[in-house]
Scaffold this motif. Structure first.
Motif, short mmCIF file in Angstrom:
data_model
loop_
_atom_site.label_atom_id
_atom_site.label_comp_id
_atom_site.label_asym_id
_atom_site.label_seq_id
_atom_site.Cartn_x
_atom_site.Cartn_y
_atom_site.Cartn_z
N ASP A 113 0.86 -1.19 0.00
CA ASP A 113 0.00 0.00 0.00
C ASP A 113 0.89 1.23 0.00
OD1 ASP A 113 -2.02 1.80 0.21
OD2 ASP A 113 -2.85 1.05 2.13
N ILE A 114 0.71 2.12 -1.09
CA ILE A 114 1.57 3.29 -1.24
C ILE A 114 1.12 4.42 -0.34
CG2 ILE A 114 2.24 2.72 -3.61
CD1 ILE A 114 0.10 4.70 -4.60
N ASN A 115 -0.05 4.33 0.17
CA ASN A 115 -0.56 5.40 1.02
C ASN A 115 -0.10 5.26 2.46
OD1 ASN A 115 -2.07 6.54 -1.09
ND2 ASN A 115 -3.72 5.01 -0.78
N VAL A 116 0.49 4.11 2.81
CA VAL A 116 0.93 3.86 4.19
C VAL A 116 2.33 4.43 4.36
CG1 VAL A 116 1.40 2.10 5.92
CG2 VAL A 116 -0.48 1.79 4.32
N THR A 117 2.57 5.00 5.46
CA THR A 117 3.86 5.59 5.74
C THR A 117 4.89 4.49 5.96
OG1 THR A 117 3.41 5.66 8.11
CG2 THR A 117 2.79 7.59 6.82
N LYS A 118 6.12 4.93 5.88
CA LYS A 118 7.21 3.98 6.06
C LYS A 118 7.26 3.47 7.48
CE LYS A 118 12.15 3.54 5.10
NZ LYS A 118 13.35 4.21 4.62
N ALA A 119 6.89 4.31 8.41
CA ALA A 119 6.93 3.89 9.82
C ALA A 119 5.90 2.78 10.10
CB ALA A 119 6.64 5.09 10.72
N ASP A 120 4.76 2.93 9.49
CA ASP A 120 3.74 1.89 9.68
C ASP A 120 4.18 0.56 9.06
OD1 ASP A 120 2.14 3.67 11.06
OD2 ASP A 120 0.95 4.22 9.27
N VAL A 121 4.87 0.69 7.90
CA VAL A 121 5.34 -0.55 7.25
C VAL A 121 6.40 -1.23 8.11
CG1 VAL A 121 6.54 -1.47 5.21
CG2 VAL A 121 4.77 0.30 4.94
N GLU A 122 7.29 -0.37 8.69
CA GLU A 122 8.35 -0.94 9.53
C GLU A 122 7.75 -1.61 10.79
OE1 GLU A 122 12.09 -2.08 10.59
OE2 GLU A 122 11.43 -1.21 8.69
N LYS A 123 6.74 -0.96 11.30
CA LYS A 123 6.09 -1.53 12.50
C LYS A 123 5.43 -2.85 12.16
CE LYS A 123 2.72 -0.32 16.05
NZ LYS A 123 1.76 0.71 16.54
N ALA A 124 4.79 -2.98 11.02
CA ALA A 124 4.16 -4.23 10.61
C ALA A 124 5.18 -5.32 10.37
CB ALA A 124 3.30 -4.00 9.36
N ARG A 125 6.36 -4.89 9.84
CA ARG A 125 7.42 -5.89 9.61
C ARG A 125 7.95 -6.44 10.93
NH1 ARG A 125 12.68 -6.02 9.51
NH2 ARG A 125 12.84 -3.80 10.01
N GLN A 126 8.19 -5.55 11.87
CA GLN A 126 8.69 -6.02 13.18
C GLN A 126 7.66 -6.94 13.86
OE1 GLN A 126 9.66 -2.51 15.40
NE2 GLN A 126 11.47 -1.99 14.13
N GLN A 127 6.41 -6.58 13.71
CA GLN A 127 5.36 -7.42 14.32
C GLN A 127 5.33 -8.80 13.68
OE1 GLN A 127 3.66 -6.39 16.91
NE2 GLN A 127 2.44 -8.29 17.15
N ALA A 128 5.52 -8.86 12.39
CA ALA A 128 5.55 -10.16 11.67
C ALA A 128 6.74 -10.99 12.11
CB ALA A 128 5.55 -9.93 10.16
N GLN A 129 7.90 -10.33 12.27
CA GLN A 129 9.09 -11.06 12.72
C GLN A 129 8.90 -11.61 14.16
OE1 GLN A 129 12.36 -8.31 12.29
NE2 GLN A 129 12.50 -8.58 10.04
N LEU A 130 8.27 -10.76 14.99
CA LEU A 130 8.02 -11.20 16.38
C LEU A 130 7.11 -12.44 16.39
CD1 LEU A 130 8.35 -10.70 19.40
CD2 LEU A 130 6.40 -9.14 19.27
N ARG A 131 6.10 -12.43 15.60
CA ARG A 131 5.17 -13.56 15.58
C ARG A 131 5.84 -14.81 15.03
NH1 ARG A 131 1.20 -12.93 19.11
NH2 ARG A 131 0.27 -10.82 18.96
N HIS A 132 6.70 -14.60 14.05
CA HIS A 132 7.44 -15.76 13.51
C HIS A 132 8.36 -16.35 14.58
CE1 HIS A 132 6.29 -16.16 9.32
NE2 HIS A 132 6.30 -14.78 9.18
N GLN A 133 8.97 -15.45 15.36
CA GLN A 133 9.87 -15.93 16.43
C GLN A 133 9.07 -16.70 17.49
OE1 GLN A 133 13.21 -15.68 16.38
NE2 GLN A 133 13.19 -16.99 18.25
N MET A 134 7.91 -16.21 17.83
CA MET A 134 7.07 -16.89 18.82
C MET A 134 6.60 -18.25 18.29
SD MET A 134 4.76 -13.74 20.30
CE MET A 134 3.77 -14.83 21.27
N ALA A 135 6.32 -18.30 17.03
CA ALA A 135 5.92 -19.58 16.43
C ALA A 135 7.06 -20.57 16.45
CB ALA A 135 5.42 -19.35 14.99
N GLU A 136 8.28 -20.07 16.21
CA GLU A 136 9.44 -20.96 16.27
C GLU A 136 9.66 -21.48 17.69
OE1 GLU A 136 11.36 -22.24 13.94
OE2 GLU A 136 10.16 -21.26 12.37
N ASP A 137 9.48 -20.58 18.66
CA ASP A 137 9.64 -21.01 20.07
C ASP A 137 8.57 -22.05 20.45
OD1 ASP A 137 11.73 -19.29 20.25
OD2 ASP A 137 10.59 -17.69 21.25
#
Length: 626
Positions: free
Chosen positions: A161-185
């Protein structure tokens, strides 16, 4: 064959089965217990049966057990008593070896079973806990994987989505990584929990449960072996007493074989032989010749051969029948313990009494007339015997010298009495010897006791021995008298009486008939004519002038006494009565309730109050008797 491997999944059924096994064992215990109760009840009934038919001591029934048949029966009763004892042994052994042991074993078995199934339940709870942990870890891993997938999709959507700011995208990426880490644990934790569960489950079904079930199997097998051993003991307890029961039965058989009918017949002769000779022949009386007829000494007439007439009426002299003797004289004859009573007179002839009244002479009657009179006067004889029975019941037991018995029976009774007194003398002498030795010990060792303390007892024993010796001399004198009067076999047979007296009158003898009184004693009776024609006034004179014995005090009954024997009287506890004769050393006191009721009671049953003025005490009773 193991329950752990074969029945790994039958925990509940094994629990039910082991409980059923315990119930079976308890049922067997109850069976054995009831068997012991039956044995005890049977033994008790056998003992009561044996006791019921045992002869009573000092009773006539005990005398009957001298015959071989009755002795065999007595032996049977004794053996049945021992037989009952063996059933008591069975009960005791079953109680101690089976009931008590199995009851204790059942308690131990219940505790062991409880422990094993507690361990089994604990293992089941542990494996169930591990399974729950595995399920929780699995659900957590599944949830984390889904959340990581959603976070990744959200990041990709935000990144496109081009209308979303870069900060929101970065926040969504970190959240996805966190969830992946929890799934691995979660995945790692789930894997670890799964490995642990598989290990616990393998150990549970291949180690813990087999061990527990093996212990339960061993416990159940021990229970089965134990109940089998108990059944074997059940049989052995019975088998152990079989030899003793066999001996009891052998003794019964031996007693039965000892029955001797010939010996019993001989004992009947010895028991009832009177010692009399059979009556001689009756002389022929020739009525065709006008001559004075004589009668033989064995005929039924009154005279014995001297041609003198017999009295037709009874007199107040010695010729009287013994039921008409004065009551005081008869009582002294029957119950006096100190002086031997004179035998009752045997002659009814007036010549035997110098001062007796003369009876009118009578013409001799033919034998047929006397027979008719004898037959018609039989009811009167019954009346006289009834009177004699009443006197006997009222006045007490027979005479001390057994003069109411036939000669042979009297001799046996006197001999038994002499032997009994000799045994008593021996006992008293043994007691005196023992006390003498004790006194010597006290003299030598004063610290052990006072030597003077036994002197009183020694004096008592000496007096008792002297009394017993006098009694022996008295009974030996009577025994010698009886043995001297028993008829020899070569004597001329003649009719004799059951009571003997020395005949001082020369050639004057009455022909007394052998009669048996209702109480079994023998007495000398006059001829039927003389006996039946006793005037009523003669009888009344003998009893009207009789005065009761004077009272010498009063007594109070301490206990209730049931006077069932002849000569005794029943008293109630607390009752006040008159004393008319003190205890003469035989343990009996003679008392009176009223004018018509008197008899003997045990001295220990009453408390005696002797009155110094005995005549005054007797006055009320004397007025009543008058």
């Amino acid at each position: 064959m193991s329950w752990g491997t074969e029945l790994w999944d039958q925990f509940d059924n094994l629990e039910k089965h082991t409980q059923w096994g315990i119930d079976v064992l308890e049922k067997y215990i109850k069976f054995v217990k009831e068997r012991t109760e039956i044995e005890l009840s049977y033994a008790k009934q056998l003992r009561n049966l044996s006791k019921k038919y045992q002869p009573k001591k000092n009773s006539k029934e005990e005398e009957e057990y001298r015959y071989t048949s009755t002795r065999a029966f007595l032996a049977t009763l004794n053996e049945m008593n021992d037989y009952a004892g063996q059933h008591e042994v069975i009960s005791e052994n079953m109680t101690s070896l089976i009931t008590a042991e199995l009851t204790r074993y059942v308690q131990e078995l219940k505790q062991e079973r409880k422990s094993h199934f507690h361990d089994g339940r604990k293992a089941q709870q542990h494996i169930e806990t591990c399974w729950k942990q595995l399920e929780a870890s699995k659900r957590r891993f599944e949830r984390d994987c889904k959340e990581a997938d959603r976070a990744q999709q959200y990041f990709e959507k935000m990144d496109a989505d081009i209308n979303v700011t870069k900060a929101d995208v970065e926040k969504a990426r970190q959240q996805a990584q966190l969830r992946h880490q929890m799934a691995e644990d979660s995945k790692a934790e789930y894997s670890s929990t799964l490995q642990k569960f598989n290990s616990e489950q393998h150990e549970h079904y291949y180690t813990h449960i087999p061990n527990i079930f093996q212990k339960i199997q061993e416990m159940e097998e021990r229970r089965i072996v134990r109940i089998g051993e108990s059944m074997k003991t059940f049989a052995e307890v019975d088998r152990q007493v079989i030899p003793i029961i066999g001996k009891c039965l052998d003794e019964i058989t031996k007693a039965a074989e000892s029955v001797d009918h010939k010996n019993d017949s001989q004992m009947v002769i010895e028991a009832f032989k009177s010692g009399f000779e059979p009556p001689g022949d009756v002389d022929f009386e020739d009525f065709t010749q006008p001559m004075k007829r004589t009668v033989s000494e064995s005929s039924l007439s009154n005279s014995r051969g001297d041609g003198k007439s017999e009295p037709k009426f009874g007199s107040k002299s010695k010729g009287k029948l013994w039921p008409f003797i004065k009551k005081n004289k008869l009582m002294s004859l029957l119950t006096s313990p100190h002086q031997p009573p004179p035998p009752p007179p045997a002659s009814a002839s007036p010549s035997a009494v110098p001062n007796g009244p003369q009876s009118p002479k009578q013409q001799k009657e033919p034998l047929s007339h006397r027979f008719n009179e004898f037959m018609t006067s039989k009811p009167k004889i019954h009346c006289f015997r009834s009177l004699k029975r009443g006197l006997s019941l009222k006045l007490g037991a027979g005479p001390e010298d057994f003069s109411n018995l036939p000669p042979e029976q009297r001799r046996k009774k006197l001999q038994q009495k002499v032997d009994e007194l000799n045994r008593d003398i021996q006992k008293e002498m043994d007691s005196r010897d023992a006390l003498t030795k004790m006194k010597d010990v006290y003299i030598k060792n004063p610290q052990m006791g006072d030597a003077a303390s036994v002197d009183h007892r020694l004096a008592e024993l000496g007096q008792n021995i002297e009394k017993l010796r006098l009694e022996v001399q008295k009974f030996e004198g009577w025994l010698a008298e009886v043995e001297g009067r028993l008829p020899a076999r070569g004597e001329q047979p003649r009719r004799q009486s059951g009571v003997y007296e020395a005949q001082n009158a020369s050639g004057v003898n009455s022909c007394a008939q052998d009669r048996e009184s209702p109480d079994g004693s023998y007495t000398e009776e006059q001829s039927q004519e003389t006996e039946m024609k006793v005037p009523a006034t003669d009888f009344d004179d003998e009893f009207d002038d009789e005065e009761p014995l004077p009272t010498i005090g009063t007594c109070k009954a301490l206990y209730t006494f049931e006077g069932q024997n002849e000569g005794t009287i029943s008293v109630a506890e607390g009752e006040m009565l008159y004393v008319i004769e003190e205890d003469k050393g035989d343990g009996w006191t003679r008392i009176r309730r009223n004018e018509d009721e008197e008899g003997y009671v045990p001295t220990s049953y009453v408390e005696v109050y002797l009155d110094k003025n005995a005549k005054d005490v007797h006055k009320p009773l004397q007025k009543i008797s008058e």
